[in-house]
Design a protein around this motif. Structure first.
Motif, PDB file in Angstrom:
ATOM      1  N   GLY A 189      68.265 -50.037 -75.688  1.00  0.00           N
ATOM      2  CA  GLY A 189      69.129 -50.286 -74.534  1.00  0.00           C
ATOM      3  C   GLY A 189      69.984 -49.067 -74.230  1.00  0.00           C
ATOM      4  N   PRO A 190      70.849 -49.207 -73.200  1.00  0.00           N
ATOM      5  CA  PRO A 190      71.638 -48.049 -72.743  1.00  0.00           C
ATOM      6  C   PRO A 190      72.481 -47.407 -73.861  1.00  0.00           C
ATOM      7  CG  PRO A 190      71.836 -49.871 -71.193  1.00  0.00           C
ATOM      8  CD  PRO A 190      71.064 -50.392 -72.376  1.00  0.00           C
ATOM      9  N   GLY A 191      73.012 -48.233 -74.758  1.00  0.00           N
ATOM     10  CA  GLY A 191      73.870 -47.704 -75.818  1.00  0.00           C
ATOM     11  C   GLY A 191      73.143 -46.772 -76.776  1.00  0.00           C
ATOM     12  N   SER A 192      71.807 -46.944 -76.865  1.00  0.00           N
ATOM     13  CA  SER A 192      71.035 -46.090 -77.779  1.00  0.00           C
ATOM     14  C   SER A 192      70.655 -44.772 -77.107  1.00  0.00           C
ATOM     15  CB  SER A 192      69.755 -46.824 -78.209  1.00  0.00           C
ATOM     16  OG  SER A 192      68.876 -46.934 -77.107  1.00  0.00           O
ATOM     17  N   MET A 193      70.862 -44.705 -75.803  1.00  0.00           N
ATOM     18  CA  MET A 193      70.462 -43.499 -75.066  1.00  0.00           C
ATOM     19  C   MET A 193      71.681 -42.605 -74.890  1.00  0.00           C
ATOM     20  SD  MET A 193      68.327 -45.605 -72.208  1.00  0.00           S
ATOM     21  CE  MET A 193      67.631 -44.226 -71.336  1.00  0.00           C
ATOM     22  N   HIS A 194      71.657 -41.480 -75.534  1.00  0.00           N
ATOM     23  CA  HIS A 194      72.811 -40.591 -75.388  1.00  0.00           C
ATOM     24  C   HIS A 194      72.435 -39.153 -75.691  1.00  0.00           C
ATOM     25  CE1 HIS A 194      73.069 -40.777 -79.782  1.00  0.00           C
ATOM     26  NE2 HIS A 194      72.950 -42.067 -79.659  1.00  0.00           N
ATOM     27  N   ALA A 195      73.168 -38.258 -75.011  1.00  0.00           N
ATOM     28  CA  ALA A 195      73.003 -36.829 -75.262  1.00  0.00           C
ATOM     29  C   ALA A 195      73.530 -36.532 -76.667  1.00  0.00           C
ATOM     30  CB  ALA A 195      73.785 -36.041 -74.218  1.00  0.00           C
ATOM     31  N   PRO A 196      73.117 -35.403 -77.275  1.00  0.00           N
ATOM     32  CA  PRO A 196      73.645 -35.034 -78.586  1.00  0.00           C
ATOM     33  C   PRO A 196      75.179 -34.999 -78.572  1.00  0.00           C
ATOM     34  CG  PRO A 196      71.864 -33.557 -77.952  1.00  0.00           C
ATOM     35  CD  PRO A 196      72.127 -34.437 -76.780  1.00  0.00           C
ATOM     36  N   VAL A 197      75.770 -35.401 -79.704  1.00  0.00           N
ATOM     37  CA  VAL A 197      77.224 -35.582 -79.772  1.00  0.00           C
ATOM     38  C   VAL A 197      77.989 -34.358 -79.278  1.00  0.00           C
ATOM     39  CG1 VAL A 197      79.173 -35.861 -81.346  1.00  0.00           C
ATOM     40  CG2 VAL A 197      77.149 -37.302 -81.599  1.00  0.00           C
ATOM     41  N   TRP A 198      77.639 -33.173 -79.772  1.00  0.00           N
ATOM     42  CA  TRP A 198      78.454 -31.996 -79.463  1.00  0.00           C
ATOM     43  C   TRP A 198      78.338 -31.584 -78.007  1.00  0.00           C
ATOM     44  CZ3 TRP A 198      82.194 -31.313 -82.611  1.00  0.00           C
ATOM     45  CH2 TRP A 198      82.037 -31.702 -83.944  1.00  0.00           C
ATOM     46  N   ILE A 199      77.161 -31.822 -77.412  1.00  0.00           N
ATOM     47  CA  ILE A 199      76.990 -31.502 -75.986  1.00  0.00           C
ATOM     48  C   ILE A 199      77.808 -32.473 -75.137  1.00  0.00           C
ATOM     49  CG2 ILE A 199      75.295 -31.524 -74.112  1.00  0.00           C
ATOM     50  CD1 ILE A 199      73.308 -30.330 -76.166  1.00  0.00           C
ATOM     51  N   ALA A 200      77.730 -33.749 -75.493  1.00  0.00           N
ATOM     52  CA  ALA A 200      78.495 -34.761 -74.744  1.00  0.00           C
ATOM     53  C   ALA A 200      79.998 -34.503 -74.884  1.00  0.00           C
ATOM     54  CB  ALA A 200      78.146 -36.160 -75.256  1.00  0.00           C
ATOM     55  N   LEU A 201      80.409 -34.115 -76.086  1.00  0.00           N
ATOM     56  CA  LEU A 201      81.830 -33.838 -76.328  1.00  0.00           C
ATOM     57  C   LEU A 201      82.279 -32.628 -75.502  1.00  0.00           C
ATOM     58  CD1 LEU A 201      84.254 -34.751 -78.173  1.00  0.00           C
ATOM     59  CD2 LEU A 201      83.603 -32.858 -79.671  1.00  0.00           C
ATOM     60  N   ALA A 202      81.464 -31.580 -75.495  1.00  0.00           N
ATOM     61  CA  ALA A 202      81.809 -30.376 -74.736  1.00  0.00           C
ATOM     62  C   ALA A 202      81.857 -30.682 -73.238  1.00  0.00           C
ATOM     63  CB  ALA A 202      80.796 -29.269 -75.017  1.00  0.00           C
ATOM     64  N   ALA A 203      80.908 -31.503 -72.761  1.00  0.00           N
ATOM     65  CA  ALA A 203      80.901 -31.885 -71.339  1.00  0.00           C
ATOM     66  C   ALA A 203      82.179 -32.653 -71.006  1.00  0.00           C
ATOM     67  CB  ALA A 203      79.671 -32.736 -71.029  1.00  0.00           C
ATOM     68  N   GLY A 204      82.565 -33.560 -71.905  1.00  0.00           N
ATOM     69  CA  GLY A 204      83.797 -34.320 -71.696  1.00  0.00           C
ATOM     70  C   GLY A 204      85.008 -33.407 -71.648  1.00  0.00           C
ATOM     71  N   LEU A 205      85.058 -32.439 -72.565  1.00  0.00           N
ATOM     72  CA  LEU A 205      86.178 -31.483 -72.595  1.00  0.00           C
ATOM     73  C   LEU A 205      86.298 -30.748 -71.260  1.00  0.00           C
ATOM     74  CD1 LEU A 205      85.928 -29.836 -76.133  1.00  0.00           C
ATOM     75  CD2 LEU A 205      87.996 -30.841 -75.157  1.00  0.00           C
ATOM     76  N   ALA A 206      85.155 -30.248 -70.763  1.00  0.00           N
ATOM     77  CA  ALA A 206      85.166 -29.490 -69.505  1.00  0.00           C
ATOM     78  C   ALA A 206      85.660 -30.369 -68.355  1.00  0.00           C
ATOM     79  CB  ALA A 206      83.762 -28.958 -69.207  1.00  0.00           C
ATOM     80  N   VAL A 207      85.131 -31.600 -68.282  1.00  0.00           N
ATOM     81  CA  VAL A 207      85.543 -32.498 -67.194  1.00  0.00           C
ATOM     82  C   VAL A 207      87.024 -32.868 -67.353  1.00  0.00           C
ATOM     83  CG1 VAL A 207      85.204 -34.795 -66.202  1.00  0.00           C
ATOM     84  CG2 VAL A 207      83.228 -33.384 -66.781  1.00  0.00           C
ATOM     85  N   GLY A 208      87.467 -33.049 -68.601  1.00  0.00           N
ATOM     86  CA  GLY A 208      88.866 -33.398 -68.841  1.00  0.00           C
ATOM     87  C   GLY A 208      89.821 -32.322 -68.361  1.00  0.00           C
ATOM     88  N   VAL A 209      89.506 -31.080 -68.679  1.00  0.00           N
ATOM     89  CA  VAL A 209      90.351 -29.962 -68.238  1.00  0.00           C
ATOM     90  C   VAL A 209      90.371 -29.900 -66.705  1.00  0.00           C
ATOM     91  CG1 VAL A 209      90.574 -27.450 -68.173  1.00  0.00           C
ATOM     92  CG2 VAL A 209      90.017 -28.586 -70.331  1.00  0.00           C
ATOM     93  N   MET A 210      89.183 -29.963 -66.110  1.00  0.00           N
ATOM     94  CA  MET A 210      89.099 -29.855 -64.644  1.00  0.00           C
ATOM     95  C   MET A 210      89.780 -31.036 -63.947  1.00  0.00           C
ATOM     96  SD  MET A 210      87.709 -27.003 -64.159  1.00  0.00           S
ATOM     97  CE  MET A 210      87.490 -27.028 -62.380  1.00  0.00           C
ATOM     98  N   ALA A 211      89.592 -32.239 -64.500  1.00  0.00           N
ATOM     99  CA  ALA A 211      90.187 -33.427 -63.866  1.00  0.00           C
ATOM    100  C   ALA A 211      91.710 -33.386 -63.977  1.00  0.00           C
ATOM    101  CB  ALA A 211      89.643 -34.702 -64.515  1.00  0.00           C
TER     102      ALA A 211
END
Lengths: 70, 360
Positions: B183-205
């Motif tokens: 299901g959707p919960g099992s589908m995810h980008a690698p942890v460090w990539i997702a974390l880095a993407a979140g960081l970038a969006v967090g700074v910009m937002a």
């Protein structure tokens, strides 16, 4: 004519709505708006700019004072 | 172009591009970023609900909060504040989440779904605009949840500390956490990539104040389209990205993690938009403000997570098959509650000879 708007601790859009009320009720003069977050500072600045008011911004401790004149 | 406009367009561009990349790297389709879905997954990961397909500690959310926190520290915009109708905000967040889980996404994902060709999201966005318009009527009538006041600094740090704990839990993967195997919960980008993407969006937002609900609201109240530039950019960049990687499939039927029930796509997002506009912004903005030290917004996030837990534990959330009857009842009930909160918090101008100032 001078008016003061105390929008400290309010989240957007309330600071903008309060500032708009004050600006709309005056043809010119000075409006002092006190806000406590940067988003409110930017939003009130944008509103005042669009309405042709001059803006002066200074920090007052943790808060931000915008002096709008026209 | 002034600096603010450039920031909001850059923020939208970064989010739109990263959303496409995160799907390529493993996130569910049209779910590169979704605040509602990801908070729901975290609720499930912590075992607060037992919907097996949607349990994961999403690093995008953790990164987003850490990014916004770092940006607010660097710019000295961090303020520990709170005390503006905290529990009312919890309640609004709770029902906003129910609406979003009937639609299957937050305003960010609605735009990303549309950029993937999912026309059901268009219906949802019309509902969102309708909900915001109703909320704007309350705001114009003087609705206010009152002032927040300065608090001890430690209060402001707690939310980011909570996210840091989640990061350690995600990395340590102790047995008491729940991670979907399908299901959707099992589908995810690698942890460090997702974390880095979140960081970038967090700074910009944080720098741009990106907010979809705020954008629609400001456009209705002031004719000011500034914040909408951000979401238009998300749409354009994600659309071009999806076309480039072959992830654009236009239509209503068979869309990923979506259903075709137009009425409830509309109603769910209308409830979310209405509640969000009374809260001062969409879930993305609440996360950023919580990272900036606003404890009321932190409580709102807890309301969103509790709403997700209840939605899934009691079968209120939609799925690809449609919206269960209980979910439809929950949306109507939520609208009644938001209406009541709206009416109760309208200003009482004169009462017994004492006048009450707005927001005090």
């Amino acid at each position: 004519m001078e008016r003061e708007v105390d929008a400290r601790g309010l989240l957007c859009p309330e600071p903008v709505l309060l500032a708009k009320q004050a600006l709309d009720s005056m043809n010119g003069g000075t409006v002092k708006v006190l806000v406590s977050n940067a988003a409110a500072r930017e939003n009130v600045s944008r509103l005042a700019e669009n309405k042709g008011w001059r803006i002066e911004i200074s920090n007052q401790g943790e808060d931000i004072l915008l002096i709008l004149t026209k | 172009m002034n600096k603010q406009r450039l920031l909001i367009i850059s923020a939208g561009g970064v989010l739109g591009l990263l959303a496409v990349i995160l799907v390529l790297m493993g996130n569910p389709a049209n779910m590169g970023f979704c605040i509602a879905c990801f908070l729901r997954d975290i609720s499930g990961g912590l075992g607060l609900h037992r919907a097996v397909p949607v349990q994961y500690i999403r690093p995008e959310i953790i990164g987003l909060v850490l990014g916004a926190f770092i940006a607010s520290q660097a710019t000295k915009e961090f303020r520990a504040i709170g005390g503006s109708s905290s529990f009312t905000r919890f309640t609004l967040g709770f029902f906003a989440m129910m609406g979003m889980l009937v639609f299957l996404g937050c305003p960010v994902r609605a735009v990303l779904r549309l950029a993937g060709g999912d026309l059901n999201a268009g219906v949802g966005l019309v509902g969102l605009v309708a909900g915001v318009a109703v909320g704007v009527w309350f705001l114009k009538s003087g609705f206010s949840l009152g002032r927040a006041v300065p608090q001890q600094k430690s209060n402001g740090y707690l939310f980011t500390a909570f996210m840091t704990v989640l990061l350690f839990l995600l990395l340590a993967k102790p047995a008491f956490l729940f991670f979907s195997e399908k299901g959707p919960g099992s589908m995810h980008a690698p942890v460090w990539i997702a974390l880095a993407a979140g960081l970038a969006v967090g700074v910009m937002a944080q720098r741009s104040r990106l907010c979809m609900v705020g954008g629609i609201r400001d456009f209705i109240i002031l004719g000011d389209g500034h914040l909408l530039y951000g979401f238009m950019t998300i749409f354009i960049v994600a659309l071009v990205g999806n076309l480039a990687v072959g992830a654009f499939h236009v239509g209503f039927a068979g869309q990923p993690v979506a259903h075709t029930d137009g009425l409830w796509n509309f109603m769910g997002m209308a409830l979310a938009g209405w509640a969000s506009v009374l809260l001062g912004g969409c879930p993305l903005r609440q996360l950023v403000a919580a990272a900036e030290g606003n404890t009321d917004c932190a409580v709102t996030i807890m309301g969103l997570m509790a709403g997700a837990a209840i939605s899934h534990n009691f079968g209120l959330a939609a799925s690809g098959d449609g919206v269960p009857l209980a979910g439809q009842v929950a949306v109507i009930f939520g609208m009644l509650v938001v209406f009541a909160i709206g009416m109760i918090n309208l200003p009482v101008v004169v009462k017994g000879g004492v006048s009450f100032g707005k927001g005090s």
